[in-house]
Design an enzyme around this catalytic site. Structure first.
Site, PDB file in Angstrom:
ATOM      1  N   ASP A 268      86.036  -1.460   2.313  1.00 47.69           N
ATOM      2  CA  ASP A 268      84.859  -2.067   1.706  1.00 47.69           C
ATOM      3  C   ASP A 268      83.769  -2.025   2.775  1.00 47.69           C
ATOM      4  O   ASP A 268      84.036  -1.866   3.962  1.00 47.69           O
ATOM      5  CB  ASP A 268      85.138  -3.492   1.213  1.00 47.69           C
TER       6      ASP A 268
HETATM    7  C1  BGC Z   1      81.192  -4.606  -2.243  1.00 47.41           C
HETATM    8  C2  BGC Z   1      81.784  -3.367  -2.858  1.00 47.41           C
HETATM    9  C3  BGC Z   1      80.720  -2.308  -2.979  1.00 47.41           C
HETATM   10  C4  BGC Z   1      80.151  -2.046  -1.594  1.00 47.41           C
HETATM   11  C5  BGC Z   1      79.084  -0.977  -1.562  1.00 47.41           C
HETATM   12  C6  BGC Z   1      80.460  -4.314  -0.948  1.00 47.41           C
HETATM   13  O1  BGC Z   1      79.750  -5.422  -0.522  1.00 47.41           O
HETATM   14  O2  BGC Z   1      82.197  -5.556  -2.025  1.00 47.41           O
HETATM   15  O3  BGC Z   1      82.317  -3.664  -4.123  1.00 47.41           O
HETATM   16  O4  BGC Z   1      81.228  -1.171  -3.581  1.00 47.41           O
HETATM   17  O5  BGC Z   1      79.590  -3.234  -1.093  1.00 47.41           O
HETATM   18  O6  BGC Z   1      77.919  -1.426  -2.147  1.00 47.41           O
END
Ligand code: BGC
Length: 740
Positions: A268
């Site tokens: 993530d």
């Molecule tokens: C989120 C993800 C997301 C990523 C990219 C993170 O903060 O938890 O779900 O895909 O950001 O935007």
């Protein structure tokens, strides 16, 4: 002077001809699509330098990572996900890049998809969003999300598929297949145990193995083994003291060794916290980190990622063996061959009317009629004046909520949808009723409508109730929104009740007009202190581009509601295990899932608490009559199957669809088990008066529990019951059987 050029040209030409004549045989193995993918992976790997390998393991911009330009292996481009294709952001910042050709179709939130209980809708969703991703040249779609709905306060429940592992497992598979048919990898998230937003970066989840395997992992396992997902995203939280993005247990032991995952593990964004663990504990690609001493977004930050220069240094010194980077690069190359280097993938399409229509269909199937004492559908022959009240009637919901925020090409708000549908057949008037959050901007995407209103709560209620007295029907459209502390990433809700004084507005409207419809827009359960005063209640979701159109067609009866709740609505927070047992949101960043297996209806069943609306609940404008369930045998053998059949008849005078649910109950077991568990569902479409037979066939997997001592699934011989329900509490009939 010209001669060498000519010679080079003729060599190239000769090469082209020989490729043509001999198919792809003159190409290097890694470029030859007739060769098995594993051979291509090894060939490409053998041609790469250490620097090229490490460059592939971490981001080079907010959403991209390096390919190998020298070998013609393209970059990877990821995009959120999961409800539409995110607008382009700057190379190094979250701000919009300012493109004018990146307005997408916003699809309904995944809660809505789950509420359709229809695998065909999931396939349509996956195909459509996959086409959008492909057109925009993304090869990794950051979704779908399948974290289990443990608490109604979780700010991100709207991005997931509800509380039940079986429902989520069945619904996630066609989505993935649809996306990947476009040569775009689905990146299932957030693996695993990311069930709240509070302390999401630090909380350490303590959960017993049985609960992990029976509740929190099945949807991920189905995504990997049945959906063949090409990518998975680690979660922010910790498990057994290690961050989920580099976790020996979750990634190496379970995902790779037990499930045989051969795709890419993506972190993530900013979910990596340690180089050694990132090297050894199953992660392949690091995204979004903000590293020591460098501010978020500093342009050279990428070189300082845990899996960038620090990794390279360890490889140079021999402290880490080259085999470790090779393991990661193999997975990343496999992804390239499946996506960017698959010359047969389709081209995709973007922002099309077909995609908007797909979103509308999904939305119409996902809207849930919770209660209906006769007000719905609105009979336009008898209705002259409709009053619509509430901020959510005019508030676009595709903007906000965190990373799933979109720049939609079009978004039809509920009021607009109703007005378009009603046309001149009746007067539609609007009163604000309350002011919630009038801000309407996220990462630079601004809304056209100004939602500011400076009137006091009393003035707004006075206006709404005065107009309500004079209307034939009042439709209140409120609920949650995508602001911080509502349905939004990064934070949880504070309470089960609606905010902004909405409970009061609804109670006052109920006094002013008995033909009141409450439409709740949310991705979460809410409390309804006014439930007895309101004759008709509709649950709808963040339904994207066509949200208003879909809602109007349900309210006016053009579409007959057929959605069912993918999670329980408790009366109060204490009716939910995680809250009753008091460990949410954790103590000193430690959180034990004390309720264990008893999530959602499993808790309600065990504790005998009556929910406000049960899991699986949803009404229709027609009525269905169920026959008695029958089994094709009394006894099932361990390697055999058993089938249950039940007749369902549409006894009303409208066509409709009913979701028939099969729950299994283990009557006696050596370990405590939930009273019943969903093990089958089927949405059947029935014309008025029509009857169909629904058949469910199960094997012992439907009867098994996870025995943590044996670390295996066990089906114990003995007595079971197959239970047919129209919801988790509306049980129609049961039949007993034995497992030999
Ligand atoms: C989120 C993800 C997301 C990523 C990219 C993170 O903060 O938890 O779900 O895909 O950001 O935007």
């Amino acid at each position: 002077m010209l001669k060498p050029v000519k010679t080079l040209f003729s060599i190239l030409l000769a090469g082209a001809i020989s490729v043509n004549l001999a198919g792809q045989s003159n190409l290097p193995v890694y470029l030859n699509e007739n060769k098995p993918i594993e051979e291509r992976v090894e060939d490409a790997l053998s041609r790469m330098t250490l620097e090229e390998k490490v460059a592939m393991c971490h981001a080079q911009s907010k959403f991209s990572s390096a390919g190998v330009p020298r070998l013609g292996i393209p970059e990877n481009w990821a995009t959120d996900g999961p409800h539409g294709i995110r607008p382009e952001v700057l190379w190094d910042e979250w701000d919009q890049a300012g493109w004018t050709n990146d307005s997408c179709v916003a699809f309904p939130a995944l809660t809505c998809l789950a509420a359709t209980w229809n695998k065909d809708m999931s396939a349509l969703y996956g195909k459509s969003i996959g086409e959008e991703a492909r057109y925009r040249n993304k090869n990794i779609l950051l979704g779908p999300g399948v974290n289990i709905y443990r608490t109604p306060l979780n700010g991100r429940n709207f991005e997931y598929m509800g509380e039940d592992p079986f429902l989520a497992s069945k619904m996630v598979v066609p989505y993935i297949q649809g996306v990947q048919a476009n040569g775009v990898a689905a990146c299932v998230k957030h693996y695993a145990l990311n069930n709240q937003e509070i302390d999401r970066h630090t909380v350490n989840v303590n959960v017993d193995d049985r609960t992990l395997y029976e509740i929190y992992l099945p949807a991920f396992k189905a995504a990997v083994q049945e959906g063949n997902a090409w990518a998975i995203m680690g979660a922010y939280n910790r498990y057994k003291g290690q961050w989920a993005c580099h976790n020996q247990y979750l990634l190496n032991d379970i995902l790779r060794d037990e499930w045989g995952f051969d795709g890419v593990v993506v972190s993530d964004w900013g979910g990596v916290n340690n180089t050694m663990q990132a090297i050894y504990n199953g992660l392949d690609m690091e995204f979004g980190s903000w590293t020591d001493g460098l501010s978020e977004g500093a342009s050279n930050a990428y070189d300082n990622y845990y899996l960038a220069n620090p990794f390279l240094k360890l490889l140079y010194s021999g402290e880490v063996k080259v085999e470790e980077v090779d393991k990661k690069v193999r997975n990343i190359l496999r992804l390239a061959f499946r996506t960017t280097m698959n010359t047969k993938r389709p081209w995709g399409s973007f922002g099309t009317p077909e995609h908007a229509a797909a979103g509308r269909k999904i939305a119409e199937e996902g809207i849930v009629l919770l209660k209906n004492n006769g007000v719905l559908p609105v009979d336009l022959n008898k209705t002259k004046k409709i009053l619509v009240v509430g901020e959510n009637a005019i508030k676009p919901m595709t903007v906000g909520g965190g990373s799933s925020s979109l720049k939609a090409k079009n978004e039809i708000a509920p009021l607009d949808g109703i007005m378009n549908r009603v046309g001149k057949q009746a007067d539609v008037i609007y009163a604000r009723g309350y002011v919630g959050d009038p801000t309407s901007e996220y990462n630079g995407v601004k809304l056209k409508r100004d939602l500011h209103d400076s009137r006091s709560a009393a003035e707004l209620i006075e206006e709404a109730t005065r107009l309500a007295k004079d209307a034939d029907i009042v439709i209140f459209i409120g609920g949650l929104n995508k602001s911080d502390g509502q349905d939004s990433e990064g934070n949880d809700r504070k309470e089960l009740n609606l905010s902004y004084g909405q409970d009061n507005v609804i109670a006052e409207l109920a006094k002013a007009n008995k033909n009141l419809v409450v439409v709740n827009i949310s991705g979460n359960a809410i409390a309804m202190p006014w439930i007895n005063e309101v004759p008709s209640i509709v649950q709808t979701w963040y339904n994207g581009t066509e949200s208003g159109t879909a809602l109007a067609s349900i309210l006016m009866g053009d579409a007959n509601p057929s959605g069912k709740l993918p999670f329980t609505f408790p009366v109060k927070l204490d009716d939910n295990g995680a809250h009753k047992l008091g460990d949410y949101p954790g103590v000193d960043k430690e959180e034990t899932y004390k309720e264990g297996l008893f999530v959602g209806y499993r808790w309600a069943d065990k504790e005998n608490v009556k929910p406000l609306f049960p899991f699986g609940h949803g009404l229709s404008y027609t009525t269905f009559e169920y026959g008695k369930v029958a089994a094709d045998k009394k006894e099932m053998t361990a390697d055999g199957k058993i089938s249950f059949t039940v007749n369902v008849k549409n006894t009303g005078n409208r066509d409709g669809a009913e979701v028939v649910q099969l729950y299994i109950s283990d009557l006696k077991s050596s370990l405590p088990r939930p009273v019943k568990e969903l093990k089958g569902f089927e949405k059947v479409t029935l014309k008025a008066g029509e009857e169909k037979t629904v058949t469910f066939t199960v094997d012992k997997t439907a009867l098994s529990y996870f025995d943590d001592k044996k670390h295996d699934w066990v089906a114990e011989s003995g007595d079971f019951e197959a239970i047919i329900g129209a919801s988790a509490t509306d049980i129609k009939s049961k039949v007993g059987f034995k497992l030999k």
